[in-house]
Each structure stands twice: as structure tokens, then as C-alpha cells.
Enzyme design. Structure first.
Site, PDB file in Angstrom:
ATOM      1  N   ARG A  44     -23.577   8.757  10.511  1.00 31.87           N
ATOM      2  CA  ARG A  44     -23.134   8.331   9.181  1.00 31.87           C
ATOM      3  C   ARG A  44     -23.811   9.220   8.139  1.00 31.87           C
ATOM      4  O   ARG A  44     -24.667  10.027   8.465  1.00 31.87           O
ATOM      5  CB  ARG A  44     -23.494   6.855   8.960  1.00 31.87           C
ATOM      6  CG  ARG A  44     -24.931   6.589   9.404  1.00 31.87           C
ATOM      7  CD  ARG A  44     -25.668   5.595   8.620  1.00 31.87           C
ATOM      8  NE  ARG A  44     -25.804   5.941   7.239  1.00 31.87           N
ATOM      9  CZ  ARG A  44     -26.714   6.822   6.757  1.00 31.87           C
ATOM     10  NH1 ARG A  44     -27.551   7.466   7.564  1.00 31.87           N
ATOM     11  NH2 ARG A  44     -26.782   7.079   5.464  1.00 31.87           N
ATOM     12  N   GLY A  45     -23.441   8.999   6.863  1.00 28.88           N
ATOM     13  CA  GLY A  45     -23.970   9.857   5.805  1.00 28.88           C
ATOM     14  C   GLY A  45     -23.027  11.043   5.647  1.00 28.88           C
ATOM     15  O   GLY A  45     -22.606  11.657   6.641  1.00 28.88           O
ATOM     16  N   ALA A  46     -22.705  11.348   4.398  1.00 33.23           N
ATOM     17  CA  ALA A  46     -21.632  12.314   4.144  1.00 33.23           C
ATOM     18  C   ALA A  46     -21.846  13.676   4.829  1.00 33.23           C
ATOM     19  O   ALA A  46     -20.938  14.163   5.525  1.00 33.23           O
ATOM     20  CB  ALA A  46     -21.441  12.467   2.640  1.00 33.23           C
ATOM     21  N   ARG A  81     -13.163   7.482   8.513  1.00 32.70           N
ATOM     22  CA  ARG A  81     -13.860   6.898   7.354  1.00 32.70           C
ATOM     23  C   ARG A  81     -13.287   7.584   6.117  1.00 32.70           C
ATOM     24  O   ARG A  81     -13.415   8.803   5.978  1.00 32.70           O
ATOM     25  CB  ARG A  81     -15.373   7.089   7.437  1.00 32.70           C
ATOM     26  CG  ARG A  81     -16.017   6.237   8.529  1.00 32.70           C
ATOM     27  CD  ARG A  81     -17.497   6.053   8.316  1.00 32.70           C
ATOM     28  NE  ARG A  81     -17.814   5.060   7.305  1.00 32.70           N
ATOM     29  CZ  ARG A  81     -19.054   4.873   6.813  1.00 32.70           C
ATOM     30  NH1 ARG A  81     -20.044   5.637   7.233  1.00 32.70           N
ATOM     31  NH2 ARG A  81     -19.275   3.949   5.907  1.00 32.70           N
ATOM     32  N   GLN A 185     -29.138   0.222   5.770  1.00 35.98           N
ATOM     33  CA  GLN A 185     -29.549   1.619   5.965  1.00 35.98           C
ATOM     34  C   GLN A 185     -30.881   1.913   5.279  1.00 35.98           C
ATOM     35  O   GLN A 185     -31.678   2.717   5.759  1.00 35.98           O
ATOM     36  CB  GLN A 185     -28.475   2.586   5.432  1.00 35.98           C
ATOM     37  CG  GLN A 185     -27.195   2.621   6.239  1.00 35.98           C
ATOM     38  CD  GLN A 185     -26.166   1.658   5.703  1.00 35.98           C
ATOM     39  OE1 GLN A 185     -26.490   0.595   5.174  1.00 35.98           O
ATOM     40  NE2 GLN A 185     -24.893   1.998   5.840  1.00 35.98           N
ATOM     41  N   ASP A 226     -20.931  10.129  -1.598  1.00 45.11           N
ATOM     42  CA  ASP A 226     -19.894  10.276  -0.569  1.00 45.11           C
ATOM     43  C   ASP A 226     -18.702  11.066  -1.077  1.00 45.11           C
ATOM     44  O   ASP A 226     -17.989  11.695  -0.300  1.00 45.11           O
ATOM     45  CB  ASP A 226     -19.468   8.903  -0.059  1.00 45.11           C
ATOM     46  CG  ASP A 226     -20.564   8.338   0.825  1.00 45.11           C
ATOM     47  OD1 ASP A 226     -21.508   7.735   0.288  1.00 45.11           O
ATOM     48  OD2 ASP A 226     -20.508   8.578   2.048  1.00 45.11           O
ATOM     49  N   ASN A 236     -20.692   6.200  -3.979  1.00 47.06           N
ATOM     50  CA  ASN A 236     -21.848   6.147  -3.078  1.00 47.06           C
ATOM     51  C   ASN A 236     -22.003   4.702  -2.611  1.00 47.06           C
ATOM     52  O   ASN A 236     -21.218   3.820  -3.012  1.00 47.06           O
ATOM     53  CB  ASN A 236     -23.109   6.645  -3.799  1.00 47.06           C
ATOM     54  CG  ASN A 236     -24.251   6.878  -2.820  1.00 47.06           C
ATOM     55  OD1 ASN A 236     -24.095   7.612  -1.842  1.00 47.06           O
ATOM     56  ND2 ASN A 236     -25.395   6.239  -3.038  1.00 47.06           N
ATOM     57  N   LYS A 237     -22.988   4.469  -1.783  1.00 45.16           N
ATOM     58  CA  LYS A 237     -23.174   3.151  -1.168  1.00 45.16           C
ATOM     59  C   LYS A 237     -23.127   2.024  -2.198  1.00 45.16           C
ATOM     60  O   LYS A 237     -23.672   2.162  -3.299  1.00 45.16           O
ATOM     61  CB  LYS A 237     -24.509   3.158  -0.426  1.00 45.16           C
ATOM     62  CG  LYS A 237     -24.858   1.892   0.300  1.00 45.16           C
ATOM     63  CD  LYS A 237     -23.778   1.436   1.259  1.00 45.16           C
ATOM     64  CE  LYS A 237     -23.425   2.453   2.318  1.00 45.16           C
ATOM     65  NZ  LYS A 237     -22.186   2.089   3.065  1.00 45.16           N
TER      66      LYS A 237
HETATM   67  O1  MRU Z   1     -21.962   3.959   5.018  1.00 41.64           O
HETATM   68  P1  MRU Z   1     -22.915   5.123   5.097  1.00 41.64           P
HETATM   69  O2  MRU Z   1     -24.230   4.760   5.690  1.00 41.64           O
HETATM   70  O3  MRU Z   1     -22.281   6.330   5.745  1.00 41.64           O
HETATM   71  O4  MRU Z   1     -23.171   5.491   3.570  1.00 41.64           O
HETATM   72  C1  MRU Z   1     -23.932   6.615   3.282  1.00 41.64           C
HETATM   73  C2  MRU Z   1     -24.193   6.772   1.847  1.00 41.64           C
HETATM   74  O5  MRU Z   1     -23.680   6.071   1.009  1.00 41.64           O
HETATM   75  C3  MRU Z   1     -25.046   7.922   1.454  1.00 41.64           C
HETATM   76  O6  MRU Z   1     -25.724   7.634   0.269  1.00 41.64           O
HETATM   77  C4  MRU Z   1     -24.150   9.141   1.225  1.00 41.64           C
HETATM   78  O7  MRU Z   1     -23.361   9.394   2.341  1.00 41.64           O
HETATM   79  C5  MRU Z   1     -24.949  10.332   0.927  1.00 41.64           C
HETATM   80  S1  MRU Z   1     -25.744  10.883   2.403  1.00 41.64           S
HETATM   81  C6  MRU Z   1     -26.762  12.133   2.112  1.00 41.64           C
END
Ligand code: MRU
Length: 340
Positions: A44-46, A81, A185, A226, A236-237
Site C-alpha cells: 500500500r502507499g502511493a 485501487r 496505518q 495519493d 490523502n488518507k
Molecule cells: O490506504 P493506504 O494505506 O494505501 O493509504 C496511504 C496513504 O494515504 C498515504 O498517505 C499516501 O499513499 C502517501 S504514501 C507515501
């Protein structure tokens, strides 16, 4: 150890659902396995999703000679996703080499992996400089959300990469990650990374973040992204928007840190960003334990959008765009990367 890598014809990734209790490496050899890992947030994470997308196309290109099949399967991967633009970007970059054969596709995927490491170094350096410029008193106290560290990328992170750089440079006092319900997370992954870094931190429940900003607990808020729309609106989250509102109220800088690949100039504003809805299970259960009355209905957006007006600056590997000074992504051109 890298969060995601290519090894002996397959993808190796740290299964993030098992952290912080154990470090388990998954070997992914099929597209269905990869889509499952992405959907469960094992990866996970962009930025990490961008690499996963490219490696996924490399897997497909090695298994199928029919390029139409590769393209069809890649579309499934691309859609697994929807909010993080890096996934689609990684898939598309790898697909662009498909006509040159499977080795060329893999070469492109490996280049994306290597490039991410350099991009994160550069963001860390640029971001640390900006934080020092914004915050007169040092060492600095940073609030953050979700996980934006090495686990969200390949070796170093985005917003947490800035934190790491500040720590390495002796300018970090303390970090305040918020838990990041529903999947925690911040609690599970960011605390694990901060502990590994040896950086001082205290964990907050999500709802404490805005209030504690108002009480002066942190000097800046750093988040990842994201997808950043052309006008600077940033997905973002979920919970990022509340921190941005509180940061504005408290007069604290709110800084978005993301690679150039997260900027989506084809999306005009945040209103056009698709927000992933992850269904009920993760809201009515905490780590597998039911917490709500049976039959409870939910709304579960995985991300929110912070309007550009609330963002002090966007820091990428190639530029700092001061939205608070009226700069825009259209006008400030990307430049060279910083090197460590
Ligand atoms: O749902 P996730 O855990 O993939 O969400 C991730 C985030 O929101 C991060 O802040 C974003 O991807 C930036 S990662 C460097």
C-alpha cells in the site's frame, strides 16, 4: 530491506497486514495474488503501488504471449485501487514498453523502482529545508497521518522521509502520528518505522490531532498524497482534511510531500478524484473484533480531499510549490533532484 522488489521472476513484498508484530515477506507470482495483496493492503502507499503496478505488468508480460491478454489483465490491476494515481501510472509506464518484449517491460519496472529511491531522497532534503524555513524554533515537532515512510515506497518515504531526514540532521524533536482508523496505518506501521529510526514519537488517537494542534503540540503537519489534482487539491488518507483545517486554525504549516508521479494534471480539481469506498467490515470491526451493533450500516471513504487553499506547500522530488503564496503546479516548473 526494500518494501517491494523483484526477485527470481516474482515480486517480493513485505506483508504490511502482519506489522508491527512480524515481518513476513510475500512472494507474488500471479496477477490474482498481486491484486489480492493490493486489495488487502499487504502492499500500500502511493509510490509502492506504482512499483507494484509496473511489476505486475512485468509478471503478465512474461506469462502471456498474447499482448491483448496482457492489456486486459493489466486493466484489472490498474482498477484494483482507484484513488492512488501511482498505481495506474506504474501500469501505464510498463505497458508502454510492451511491444518491445517482456525484458523491456521488466527493465521499465526496475527503473521505476530505482527512481523511487532517488525521488524519496530528494523529497526528504527539500522537505527538511522547507520545514526549517517555516519553523523558527528547532528542533521541530511534526504531526503526521497514515504511513508515508519506507513501507509506502521502496526504501525511504515521502512525508515520513522528510521526518527521517530531519532526524538524521539533528533537527527533530518529536513526531506525533495519528492512529489512522480504520486500518491503523499510523499505529501499526508509522510507529514501527519511527522506532526503527530511533526517532522520538507519541501516538495520538485520530480525534486528538486537531485539538492538540490548536494547543500548540506540533510545529508543522506533513502528509503524503495519493493524488494531487492540477489545482493542488490533494487526496490523502481520511483524516488529512481535519488536520488541515486545524492546522489553518492554529497557524501551523500544512505540507504535502509526494513524488512528481502523484501529480495528476489531467484531473482538474479534487472534486474529480474518485474516492475509494472500502465497505463496512473495517468500520464495524477493530482488528477482527466486532465493535458495532449487528446490522450497523457504514460510510467508509478511504481518503479525503484537502482543498489547495489549506495547503502551505507541495514538496516533490523536483520542486517546492508554495500554494500559500499563490504559486501553482502549472507555473512552477519541475527542476533537478536533490542528491544526498
Ligand atoms: O490506504 P493506504 O494505506 O494505501 O493509504 C496511504 C496513504 O494515504 C498515504 O498517505 C499516501 O499513499 C502517501 S504514501 C507515501
Amino acid at each position: 530491506m526494500r518494501t517491494i522488489d523483484w526477485a527470481e521472476g516474482s515480486i517480493e513484498l513485505i506483508d504490511q497486514t502482519r506489522l508491527p508484530h512480524e515481518v513476513v515477506v510475500l512472494r507474488v507470482e500471479s496477477l490474482d495474488h498481486l491484486i489480492d495483496a493490493i486489495s488487502r493492503l499487504a502492499v500500500r502507499g502511493a509510490p509502492a503501488l506504482g512499483v507494484a503496478g509496473a511489476f505486475g505488468v512485468a509478471l503478465l508480460a512474461r506469462r502471456h504471449q498474447d499482448l491483448a491478454v496482457v492489456r486486459r489483465e493489466a486493466a484489472r490491476l490498474r482498477a484494483s485501487r482507484p484513488t492512488a494515481v501511482n498505481l495506474a501510472w506504474g501500469v501505464d509506464r510498463a505497458l508502454a514498453r510492451l511491444d518491445d518484449g517482456p525484458d523491456a517491460v521488466l527493465e521499465e519496472a526496475l527503473a521505476i523502482r530505482d527512481d523511487d529511491v532517488l525521488a524519496c531522497w530528494s523529497m526528504g532534503l527539500r522537505g527538511a529545508d522547507l520545514v526549517r524555513e517555516q519553523v523558527p524554533d528547532r528542533p521541530v515537532r511534526i504531526m503526521t497521518i497514515c504511513n508515508t515512510g519506507s513501507l509506502a515506497a521502496v526504501e525511504r518515504g515521502t512525508a515520513l522521509g522528510v521526518v527521517q531526514t530531519l532526524h538524521e540532521q539533528g533537527d527533530l524533536e518529536e513526531v506525533f502520528p495519528v492512529e489512522t482508523r480504520p486500518l491503523l496505518q499510523g499505529a501499526r506501521l508509522t510507529t514501527w518505522e519511527l522506532a526503527q529510526m530511533g526517532a522520538p514519537y507519541r501516538l495520538l488517537v485520530d480525534s486528538a490531532g486537531p485539538f492538540l494542534l490548536a494547543r500548540g503540540l506540533a510545529d508543522a503537519v506533513l502528509i503524503g498524497a495519493d493524488r494531487i489534482a492540477a489545482n493542488g487539491d490533494t487526496a490523502n488518507k481520511i483524516g488529512s482534511f481535519s488536520l488541515a483545517l486545524a492546522a489553518r486554525h492554529a497557524g501551523v504549516p500544512f505540507i504535502v510531500v509526494a513524488p512528481e508521479s502523484t501529480i495528476d494534471m489531467a484531473t482538474k480539481s479534487g472534486d474529480d478524484i474518485e474516492i475509494e469506498d472500502r465497505g463496512s467490515d473495517e468500520v464495524v470491526n477493530v482488528l477482527g473484533t466486532p465493535t458495532a451493533a449487528p446490522g450497523t450500516r457504514t460510510v467508509n471513504p478511504a481518503f479525503d480531499v484537502t482543498p489547495h487553499e489549506l495547503i502551505t506547500a507541495v514538496v516533490t522530488d523536483r520542486r517546492v510549490v508554495r500554494l500559500d503564496r499563490g504559486e501553482t503546479l502549472h507555473v512552477v516548473a519541475p527542476g533537478a533532484r536533490c542528491t544526498p
